[in-house]
Scaffold this motif. Structure first.
Motif, PDB file in Angstrom:
ATOM      1  N   LEU A  93       1.040   5.416   4.908  1.00  5.80           N
ATOM      2  CA  LEU A  93       1.086   4.061   4.348  1.00  5.80           C
ATOM      3  C   LEU A  93      -0.102   3.226   4.813  1.00  5.80           C
ATOM      4  O   LEU A  93      -0.673   2.456   4.033  1.00  5.80           O
ATOM      5  CB  LEU A  93       2.391   3.371   4.725  1.00  5.80           C
ATOM      6  CG  LEU A  93       3.631   3.822   3.966  1.00  5.80           C
ATOM      7  CD1 LEU A  93       4.880   3.182   4.555  1.00  5.80           C
ATOM      8  CD2 LEU A  93       3.520   3.507   2.494  1.00  5.80           C
ATOM      9  N   GLY A 104      -2.620   1.909   2.182  1.00  6.19           N
ATOM     10  CA  GLY A 104      -2.674   0.448   2.111  1.00  6.19           C
ATOM     11  C   GLY A 104      -4.069  -0.099   2.355  1.00  6.19           C
ATOM     12  O   GLY A 104      -4.523  -1.020   1.663  1.00  6.19           O
ATOM     13  N   TRP A 158      -6.237  -2.037  -0.596  1.00  2.87           N
ATOM     14  CA  TRP A 158      -6.783  -3.384  -0.517  1.00  2.87           C
ATOM     15  C   TRP A 158      -8.280  -3.375  -0.855  1.00  2.87           C
ATOM     16  O   TRP A 158      -8.760  -4.211  -1.622  1.00  2.87           O
ATOM     17  CB  TRP A 158      -6.534  -3.996   0.853  1.00  2.87           C
ATOM     18  CG  TRP A 158      -7.060  -5.387   0.946  1.00  2.87           C
ATOM     19  CD1 TRP A 158      -8.141  -5.813   1.644  1.00  2.87           C
ATOM     20  CD2 TRP A 158      -6.549  -6.533   0.259  1.00  2.87           C
ATOM     21  NE1 TRP A 158      -8.338  -7.149   1.448  1.00  2.87           N
ATOM     22  CE2 TRP A 158      -7.371  -7.622   0.603  1.00  2.87           C
ATOM     23  CE3 TRP A 158      -5.481  -6.752  -0.603  1.00  2.87           C
ATOM     24  CZ2 TRP A 158      -7.160  -8.910   0.119  1.00  2.87           C
ATOM     25  CZ3 TRP A 158      -5.265  -8.034  -1.082  1.00  2.87           C
ATOM     26  CH2 TRP A 158      -6.097  -9.088  -0.719  1.00  2.87           C
ATOM     27  N   SER A 177      -8.768  -2.648  -4.567  1.00  4.33           N
ATOM     28  CA  SER A 177      -8.315  -3.793  -5.367  1.00  4.33           C
ATOM     29  C   SER A 177      -9.356  -4.900  -5.350  1.00  4.33           C
ATOM     30  O   SER A 177      -9.613  -5.542  -6.374  1.00  4.33           O
ATOM     31  CB  SER A 177      -6.989  -4.325  -4.833  1.00  4.33           C
ATOM     32  OG  SER A 177      -5.975  -3.382  -5.036  1.00  4.33           O
ATOM     33  N   VAL A 234      -2.045  -6.302  -5.549  1.00  4.90           N
ATOM     34  CA  VAL A 234      -1.471  -5.596  -4.405  1.00  4.90           C
ATOM     35  C   VAL A 234      -0.016  -6.016  -4.214  1.00  4.90           C
ATOM     36  O   VAL A 234       0.856  -5.181  -3.965  1.00  4.90           O
ATOM     37  CB  VAL A 234      -2.309  -5.855  -3.137  1.00  4.90           C
ATOM     38  CG1 VAL A 234      -1.600  -5.345  -1.895  1.00  4.90           C
ATOM     39  CG2 VAL A 234      -3.678  -5.198  -3.272  1.00  4.90           C
ATOM     40  N   TRP A 235       0.264  -7.305  -4.348  1.00  3.70           N
ATOM     41  CA  TRP A 235       1.637  -7.779  -4.203  1.00  3.70           C
ATOM     42  C   TRP A 235       2.529  -7.186  -5.288  1.00  3.70           C
ATOM     43  O   TRP A 235       3.684  -6.829  -5.034  1.00  3.70           O
ATOM     44  CB  TRP A 235       1.693  -9.303  -4.218  1.00  3.70           C
ATOM     45  CG  TRP A 235       3.098  -9.807  -4.086  1.00  3.70           C
ATOM     46  CD1 TRP A 235       3.800 -10.505  -5.012  1.00  3.70           C
ATOM     47  CD2 TRP A 235       3.981  -9.608  -2.985  1.00  3.70           C
ATOM     48  NE1 TRP A 235       5.065 -10.770  -4.563  1.00  3.70           N
ATOM     49  CE2 TRP A 235       5.208 -10.220  -3.303  1.00  3.70           C
ATOM     50  CE3 TRP A 235       3.866  -8.967  -1.762  1.00  3.70           C
ATOM     51  CZ2 TRP A 235       6.304 -10.212  -2.444  1.00  3.70           C
ATOM     52  CZ3 TRP A 235       4.966  -8.958  -0.900  1.00  3.70           C
ATOM     53  CH2 TRP A 235       6.157  -9.574  -1.247  1.00  3.70           C
ATOM     54  N   MET A 283       2.234  -4.238  -6.669  1.00  2.00           N
ATOM     55  CA  MET A 283       2.552  -2.862  -6.260  1.00  2.00           C
ATOM     56  C   MET A 283       3.567  -2.857  -5.127  1.00  2.00           C
ATOM     57  O   MET A 283       4.489  -2.043  -5.103  1.00  2.00           O
ATOM     58  CB  MET A 283       1.293  -2.121  -5.818  1.00  2.00           C
ATOM     59  CG  MET A 283       0.453  -1.580  -6.938  1.00  2.00           C
ATOM     60  SD  MET A 283       1.322  -0.328  -7.920  1.00  2.00           S
ATOM     61  CE  MET A 283       1.625  -1.254  -9.409  1.00  2.00           C
ATOM     62  N   ALA A 284       3.389  -3.776  -4.177  1.00  2.00           N
ATOM     63  CA  ALA A 284       4.336  -3.862  -3.061  1.00  2.00           C
ATOM     64  C   ALA A 284       5.738  -4.174  -3.575  1.00  2.00           C
ATOM     65  O   ALA A 284       6.720  -3.585  -3.112  1.00  2.00           O
ATOM     66  CB  ALA A 284       3.876  -4.921  -2.063  1.00  2.00           C
ATOM     67  N   GLU A 285       5.830  -5.080  -4.547  1.00  2.00           N
ATOM     68  CA  GLU A 285       7.138  -5.417  -5.124  1.00  2.00           C
ATOM     69  C   GLU A 285       7.784  -4.213  -5.795  1.00  2.00           C
ATOM     70  O   GLU A 285       9.011  -4.070  -5.775  1.00  2.00           O
ATOM     71  CB  GLU A 285       6.994  -6.546  -6.141  1.00  2.00           C
ATOM     72  CG  GLU A 285       6.849  -7.903  -5.536  1.00  2.00           C
ATOM     73  CD  GLU A 285       6.777  -8.999  -6.585  1.00  2.00           C
ATOM     74  OE1 GLU A 285       7.339 -10.070  -6.348  1.00  2.00           O
ATOM     75  OE2 GLU A 285       6.147  -8.772  -7.643  1.00  2.00           O
ATOM     76  N   PHE A 316       7.326  -0.965  -4.940  1.00  2.00           N
ATOM     77  CA  PHE A 316       7.686   0.094  -3.998  1.00  2.00           C
ATOM     78  C   PHE A 316       8.535  -0.386  -2.823  1.00  2.00           C
ATOM     79  O   PHE A 316       9.188   0.428  -2.168  1.00  2.00           O
ATOM     80  CB  PHE A 316       6.418   0.783  -3.472  1.00  2.00           C
ATOM     81  CG  PHE A 316       5.794   1.699  -4.476  1.00  2.00           C
ATOM     82  CD1 PHE A 316       6.287   2.975  -4.683  1.00  2.00           C
ATOM     83  CD2 PHE A 316       4.709   1.285  -5.229  1.00  2.00           C
ATOM     84  CE1 PHE A 316       5.719   3.823  -5.614  1.00  2.00           C
ATOM     85  CE2 PHE A 316       4.128   2.128  -6.163  1.00  2.00           C
ATOM     86  CZ  PHE A 316       4.634   3.400  -6.354  1.00  2.00           C
ATOM     87  N   LEU A 317       8.540  -1.682  -2.547  1.00  2.00           N
ATOM     88  CA  LEU A 317       9.265  -2.202  -1.390  1.00  2.00           C
ATOM     89  C   LEU A 317      10.769  -1.924  -1.439  1.00  2.00           C
ATOM     90  O   LEU A 317      11.342  -1.501  -0.422  1.00  2.00           O
ATOM     91  CB  LEU A 317       8.989  -3.701  -1.226  1.00  2.00           C
ATOM     92  CG  LEU A 317       9.350  -4.305   0.111  1.00  2.00           C
ATOM     93  CD1 LEU A 317       8.624  -3.603   1.246  1.00  2.00           C
ATOM     94  CD2 LEU A 317       9.035  -5.792   0.122  1.00  2.00           C
ATOM     95  N   GLY A 371      11.289   1.619  -0.389  1.00  2.00           N
ATOM     96  CA  GLY A 371      10.977   1.784   1.028  1.00  2.00           C
ATOM     97  C   GLY A 371      12.064   1.232   1.931  1.00  2.00           C
ATOM     98  O   GLY A 371      12.472   1.868   2.914  1.00  2.00           O
TER      99      GLY A 371
END
Length: 198
Positions: free
Chosen positions: A69, A73, A77, A80, A92-93, A95-97, A99-100, A103
């Motif tokens: 990760l 990550g 960044w 991006s 990026v946010w 993608m985080a939303e 996969f979060l 996870g």
């Protein structure tokens, strides 16, 4: 001042909508492939050492996951910023939303099994693989369409791992082989999509 705040909020909303509608180009195939190789090396090493207990088994895999990760990550960044410029943050946010939730679910399931049902820890590799598939599918509209193949791989590998785990014991290969091959497949899909896009 209220008009300015409203205008800034509208601009932020527009930026997020643009980020949600465009293809995310923050994953690089080389680093993703490296995480697949890392998983295969970890499985070989753990297989040679022999699996002692669930705590040692999952400590190694937690370390592999955290390192993977961090590598992905960091590159995400940087790529991006290069491809999306000022919209890198919303991309990026986004993608985080995607996969979060997978996870957090994976970490929660691991904690519950470890604390309350340690004899069922062998199911964790398959469950984690299915959660990765769900993450790939939920981010699907923002990723190259070919990554659905990788999502299908993770889903089917997860089901197979659950079936094989029913025979008992913790196998390094039930964790390392699906993740290693899955990450190599993701890297291939990203590479081919990048060639077609570029």
């Amino acid at each position: 001042m209220t008009e300015i705040n409203r205008a800034l909020a509208d601009l932020a909303l527009i930026r997020n909508q643009i980020a949600g509608a465009r293809l995310f180009r923050g994953f690089g195939p080389t680093v993703v492939a490296g995480t697949g190789v890392l998983a295969l090396i970890a499985a070989m090493w753990q297989n040679q050492q022999g699996v002692q207990a669930a705590a040692e088994y999952f400590t190694l895999w937690l370390g592999v996951a955290v390192l993977s990760l961090a590598l992905i990550g960091t590159e995400m960044w940087a790529l991006s910023k290069r491809h999306h410029g000022g919209l890198a943050g919303p991309f990026v946010w986004g993608m985080a939303e995607a996969f979060l939730p997978a996870g957090l679910a994976g970490a929660s399931i691991a904690a519950v099994l470890y604390r309350f049902v340690p004899e069922a820890m062998g199911l964790l590799p398959g469950l984690w693989q299915i959660l990765i598939a769900l993450g790939l599918f939920s981010a699907g509209a923002r990723l190259p369409a070919s990554l659905r193949i990788a999502g299908a791989w993770y889903f089917l590998a997860g089901l197979a791992s659950l079936i094989l785990a029913s025979t008992g014991g913790l196998s390094p290969w039930l964790m390392g082989l699906p993740f290693g091959l899955g990450q190599l497949l993701v890297a291939l899909c990203l590479y081919l999509a990048g060639r077609n896009h570029g």
